[in-house]
Design a protein around this motif. Structure first.
Motif, PDB file in Angstrom:
ATOM      1  N   ALA A  18     -10.449  30.725 -19.641  1.00 25.71           N
ATOM      2  CA  ALA A  18      -9.263  30.527 -20.469  1.00 25.71           C
ATOM      3  C   ALA A  18      -8.799  29.082 -20.481  1.00 25.71           C
ATOM      4  CB  ALA A  18      -8.134  31.426 -19.984  1.00 25.71           C
ATOM      5  N   SER A  19      -9.256  28.293 -19.566  1.00 28.49           N
ATOM      6  CA  SER A  19      -8.764  26.934 -19.416  1.00 28.49           C
ATOM      7  C   SER A  19      -9.707  25.925 -20.044  1.00 28.49           C
ATOM      8  CB  SER A  19      -8.616  26.609 -17.925  1.00 28.49           C
ATOM      9  OG  SER A  19      -8.376  25.236 -17.743  1.00 28.49           O
ATOM     10  N   THR A  20      -9.130  24.842 -20.578  1.00 26.97           N
ATOM     11  CA  THR A  20      -9.955  23.746 -21.079  1.00 26.97           C
ATOM     12  C   THR A  20     -10.631  23.012 -19.931  1.00 26.97           C
ATOM     13  OG1 THR A  20      -8.086  22.220 -21.079  1.00 26.97           O
ATOM     14  CG2 THR A  20      -8.548  23.381 -23.150  1.00 26.97           C
ATOM     15  N   HIS A  21     -10.195  23.290 -18.703  1.00 22.94           N
ATOM     16  CA  HIS A  21     -10.778  22.638 -17.533  1.00 22.94           C
ATOM     17  C   HIS A  21     -11.934  23.434 -16.938  1.00 22.94           C
ATOM     18  CE1 HIS A  21      -7.603  19.724 -17.717  1.00 22.94           C
ATOM     19  NE2 HIS A  21      -6.722  20.701 -17.746  1.00 22.94           N
ATOM     20  N   HIS A  22     -12.191  24.618 -17.473  1.00 23.06           N
ATOM     21  CA  HIS A  22     -13.294  25.436 -16.985  1.00 23.06           C
ATOM     22  C   HIS A  22     -14.607  24.701 -17.232  1.00 23.06           C
ATOM     23  CE1 HIS A  22     -16.172  28.738 -16.769  1.00 23.06           C
ATOM     24  NE2 HIS A  22     -15.258  29.394 -16.065  1.00 23.06           N
ATOM     25  N   GLN A  23     -15.525  24.791 -16.293  1.00 25.88           N
ATOM     26  CA  GLN A  23     -16.778  24.032 -16.389  1.00 25.88           C
ATOM     27  C   GLN A  23     -17.583  24.381 -17.639  1.00 25.88           C
ATOM     28  OE1 GLN A  23     -18.407  24.812 -12.570  1.00 25.88           O
ATOM     29  NE2 GLN A  23     -18.415  27.013 -12.847  1.00 25.88           N
ATOM     30  N   ASP A  24     -17.549  25.616 -18.095  1.00 18.78           N
ATOM     31  CA  ASP A  24     -18.280  25.974 -19.312  1.00 18.78           C
ATOM     32  C   ASP A  24     -17.644  25.339 -20.544  1.00 18.78           C
ATOM     33  OD1 ASP A  24     -20.121  27.430 -17.875  1.00 18.78           O
ATOM     34  OD2 ASP A  24     -19.185  29.366 -18.284  1.00 18.78           O
ATOM     35  N   TYR A  25     -16.314  25.261 -20.563  1.00 16.73           N
ATOM     36  CA  TYR A  25     -15.658  24.607 -21.698  1.00 16.73           C
ATOM     37  C   TYR A  25     -15.930  23.111 -21.667  1.00 16.73           C
ATOM     38  CZ  TYR A  25     -12.555  23.554 -25.479  1.00 16.73           C
ATOM     39  OH  TYR A  25     -12.076  23.117 -26.690  1.00 16.73           O
ATOM     40  N   GLN A  26     -15.960  22.525 -20.488  1.00 17.31           N
ATOM     41  CA  GLN A  26     -16.284  21.103 -20.376  1.00 17.31           C
ATOM     42  C   GLN A  26     -17.706  20.832 -20.889  1.00 17.31           C
ATOM     43  OE1 GLN A  26     -14.236  18.477 -19.528  1.00 17.31           O
ATOM     44  NE2 GLN A  26     -12.692  20.071 -19.778  1.00 17.31           N
ATOM     45  N   LEU A  27     -18.628  21.760 -20.641  1.00 17.13           N
ATOM     46  CA  LEU A  27     -19.979  21.632 -21.198  1.00 17.13           C
ATOM     47  C   LEU A  27     -19.945  21.668 -22.723  1.00 17.13           C
ATOM     48  CD1 LEU A  27     -22.198  23.928 -18.933  1.00 17.13           C
ATOM     49  CD2 LEU A  27     -22.392  21.459 -19.209  1.00 17.13           C
ATOM     50  N   LEU A  28     -19.099  22.519 -23.291  1.00 16.21           N
ATOM     51  CA  LEU A  28     -18.984  22.628 -24.737  1.00 16.21           C
ATOM     52  C   LEU A  28     -18.482  21.325 -25.346  1.00 16.21           C
ATOM     53  CD1 LEU A  28     -19.136  24.456 -27.286  1.00 16.21           C
ATOM     54  CD2 LEU A  28     -16.710  24.916 -26.895  1.00 16.21           C
ATOM     55  N   VAL A  29     -17.416  20.759 -24.783  1.00 17.64           N
ATOM     56  CA  VAL A  29     -16.890  19.521 -25.368  1.00 17.64           C
ATOM     57  C   VAL A  29     -17.854  18.356 -25.151  1.00 17.64           C
ATOM     58  CG1 VAL A  29     -14.472  20.238 -25.381  1.00 17.64           C
ATOM     59  CG2 VAL A  29     -15.357  19.004 -23.415  1.00 17.64           C
ATOM     60  N   ALA A  30     -18.591  18.378 -24.053  1.00 21.86           N
ATOM     61  CA  ALA A  30     -19.608  17.342 -23.842  1.00 21.86           C
ATOM     62  C   ALA A  30     -20.701  17.470 -24.897  1.00 21.86           C
ATOM     63  CB  ALA A  30     -20.195  17.447 -22.437  1.00 21.86           C
TER      64      ALA A  30
END
Length: 92
Positions: free
Chosen positions: A3-15
């Protein structure tokens, strides 16, 4: 569930989004113009301060002239590799 923008999977997405933009040789300002938004919005997305929904993700891909399906496949491969690494580290 991430749920968080800080989650490692979301960070992979923005990268992956940032990498796709750079690979397309498009600046944040150019991308913002293409999707009808501001450079600040693009910057916040790329820094993980602003979460994208699916419609916005597709708009990003279209503005970069990349297939949203292919982008998601590449992201899922990255995520799978990162997940495998996380599992190996957890097992120690």
């Amino acid at each position: 569930m991430a749920a968080s923008t800080h989650h490692q999977d979301y960070q992979l997405l923005v990268a992956a989004l940032r990498d796709a933009r750079r690979k397309a040789k498009v600046t944040q300002l150019e991308l913002a113009d293409r999707i009808g938004n501001t450079q600040t919005f693009i910057s916040k997305v790329e820094r993980g301060e602003r979460r994208l929904d699916l419609v916005e993700l597709v708009e990003f891909c279209e503005a970069l002239n990349i297939s949203a399906v292919e982008f998601l496949r590449a992201y899922l491969r990255r995520r799978g590799l990162a997940g495998a690494t996380r599992q190996k580290l957890a097992k120690g």
